[in-house]
Design an enzyme around this catalytic site. Sequence first.
Site, PDB file in Angstrom:
ATOM      1  N   LYS A  29      -1.461   2.167  -5.731  1.00 29.74           N
ATOM      2  CA  LYS A  29      -2.517   3.049  -6.252  1.00 29.74           C
ATOM      3  C   LYS A  29      -3.870   2.356  -6.397  1.00 29.74           C
ATOM      4  CE  LYS A  29      -0.183   6.958  -8.171  1.00 29.74           C
ATOM      5  NZ  LYS A  29       1.257   6.641  -8.105  1.00 29.74           N
ATOM      6  N   SER A  79       6.551   1.063  -2.495  1.00 32.94           N
ATOM      7  CA  SER A  79       5.255   1.473  -3.047  1.00 32.94           C
ATOM      8  C   SER A  79       4.943   0.867  -4.402  1.00 32.94           C
ATOM      9  CB  SER A  79       5.193   2.995  -3.122  1.00 32.94           C
ATOM     10  OG  SER A  79       6.293   3.496  -3.865  1.00 32.94           O
ATOM     11  N   GLU A 109      -7.110  12.342 -14.084  1.00 32.18           N
ATOM     12  CA  GLU A 109      -5.971  12.807 -14.858  1.00 32.18           C
ATOM     13  C   GLU A 109      -4.779  11.971 -14.457  1.00 32.18           C
ATOM     14  OE1 GLU A 109      -6.824  14.582 -12.057  1.00 32.18           O
ATOM     15  OE2 GLU A 109      -4.956  13.902 -11.107  1.00 32.18           O
TER      16      GLU A 109
HETATM   17  C1  PLP Z   1       2.284   7.477  -7.665  1.00 28.03           C
HETATM   18  C2  PLP Z   1       3.341   6.777  -6.967  1.00 28.03           C
HETATM   19  C3  PLP Z   1       3.997   7.330  -5.840  1.00 28.03           C
HETATM   20  C4  PLP Z   1       3.752   8.719  -5.334  1.00 28.03           C
HETATM   21  O1  PLP Z   1       2.455   9.003  -4.915  1.00 28.03           O
HETATM   22  P1  PLP Z   1       2.081   9.106  -3.372  1.00 28.03           P
HETATM   23  O2  PLP Z   1       0.686   9.617  -3.396  1.00 28.03           O
HETATM   24  O3  PLP Z   1       3.027  10.027  -2.721  1.00 28.03           O
HETATM   25  O4  PLP Z   1       2.178   7.733  -2.803  1.00 28.03           O
HETATM   26  C5  PLP Z   1       4.944   6.568  -5.187  1.00 28.03           C
HETATM   27  N1  PLP Z   1       5.283   5.346  -5.622  1.00 28.03           N
HETATM   28  C6  PLP Z   1       4.693   4.780  -6.700  1.00 28.03           C
HETATM   29  C7  PLP Z   1       5.114   3.414  -7.121  1.00 28.03           C
HETATM   30  C8  PLP Z   1       3.701   5.468  -7.407  1.00 28.03           C
HETATM   31  O5  PLP Z   1       3.137   4.904  -8.476  1.00 28.03           O
END
Ligand code: PLP
Length: 604
Positions: free
Chosen positions: A295, A583, A317
């Site tokens: 992010k 992610s 938000e």
């Molecule tokens: C917010 C988040 C997601 C989901 O958001 P995307 O916009 O689909 O990437 C996935 N993995 C993590 C670790 C997140 O914090």
Amino acid sequence: MNIKICGLRESKNIKQIAALKPDFLGFIFYEKSKRVVKKLDKSILKYLPDSIKTVAVFVNQDLEEVTEIMNYYGFDYAQIHGNESPEYCKSLFLENIKIIKAFGIDESFDFYKLNEYKDFCEFFLFDTKDINYGGSGKTFNWEILNKYNIQKPFFLSGGIGLDNIDKVLKFKHPMLSGIDLNSKLETSYGYKSKEKTNKIIKIIHMKYIEPDNNGYYGEYGGAFIPEMLYPNVKELQDNYLEIINSENFVSEYASLLNDYAGRPTPLFYSESLSKKYSANIFIKREDLNHTGSHKLNNTLGQVLLAKKLNKKRVIAETGAGQHGVATATACALAEISCTIYMGEKDIKRQANNVDRMKLLGAEIVAADGGSKSLKDAINHAIREWINNPVDTYYLLGSIVGPHPYPDMVTRFQSVISREIKQQLKTKTGSEDPDYVIACIGGGSNAIGAFYHFINNEKTKLIAVEAGGKGVNSGKTAASITLGKKGIIHGSKTYLMQTEDGQIVEPHSVSAGLDYPGIGPAHAYLYDTNSIEVTSVVDKEALDAAFDFSKKEGIIPALESAHALAYLNKMKFKKNDVVVVNLSGRGEKDMEIYQEYLKDNNCKN
Ligand SMILES: *Cc1c(COP(=O)(O)O)cnc(C)c1O
């Protein structure tokens, strides 16, 4: 990527092609051309969409004639396509005429001489060398352009059509900013086929996953916003590309990513998974990005943009708090004031992230309407934005929302696949894997991991949605699998809704995937079979998280565990190269993991 359609002349055809929204339309004023305009109806130019820039093309014509035509029709650019000198271009430049200078290229072309032109031109255009000055339908050897190293963007021209657009899109040059299309789209001289033009524009846009000028990916996207938000969104639409592509922004952003976020993040070869699945499994470690997920790639970019737009304050938000923490972090670093809207319920549920945001200097505002969760926080933030259009920047956390957010966030997250390509090349000798797998909530980590592999025939892109308790259980977040077309948060896309269009509350064990819609780019990629969409349920994700933690010493975020879990359902060939985008990291999910441990009688 700019698309220029050149050599139009008939009113009806001009209208048809303009409706397809290319970026530039060209009209030829060179008497000897087979496509010269005879009687161009001046009024038709007035009715072209604002986003289309008009170009008049000249070859070795008198300066006075050029100036007269430019002024009479009010063209945006003059394309100078003959043997005109730098002084000739300078004279037009001094008349405030914007210039595209074209050159016919062959093996012996001397790029050094372009230095004398560069200060007077907006773009160069490189065409096949031809005695008739263009329109030959022939291509030249584009590799010659590797000798071109001046900081001036250029259009690529000459014999580009549906038969070779794939090759064009594989050609890479840092200054390539547009593609010029002419004879290959014609049904007769000066008359362009609507079908061919439509098709090639779509192919070019999707290669770069770029929306058109109004923010559409095919039929998805756009900007469905209340009238009162219009000035705020328009300001962004008008400025974002120029700012984020400027030299100054590019270098500041790159150093933030490297020195602050800790990029590039590693690409880790997982021996245990590779053995288990008899394939080569690599893990892209976005969990090692500062603040623990992908992010921050986006929030660092958008906060830098907010500064360049002279905004005094950032609002955002957050549901689970991950986007709130990444926003508060980027704002602390940039010394810009930050307010985060959160549903009252979420403030209680996510106490740890609330404390982190406070520690980072952000103000937390409780949205108390409705179900007291994410949706209400979004409404509250939007009200605040409408009330403070001049000094406030609204920072969205995924590739959702009205244009230009999906495109902007895509660009900031695309760093993930750029790095994967380079890292794979070093580790395996080839930059293209067989599969890239990513979890998908709004879709930002997935688009980042996919970006540079889209339309690559070899690489299959797999997006894993949150099945929740089961896709047909009524408690799920599989928005594409179940979704119907509709509008959510300002853009048209797939979303979960009832028969009469009410949005269905999503469910997933992972808060980050708990979104009823999907970014519009993914909706389009899905429809055009460019990505495969699948899902795994809560339990499968939890099992994968436990397994991965124990085998690799990496506790994954529950979101990322969905991507890992899907490995179980795949069949690989022996030498397949697979990249799983991890992610984020799992510390934030410890409570859920602890509960799951208890429920399973600590058999782990
Ligand atoms: C917010 C988040 C997601 C989901 O958001 P995307 O916009 O689909 O990437 C996935 N993995 C993590 C670790 C997140 O914090």
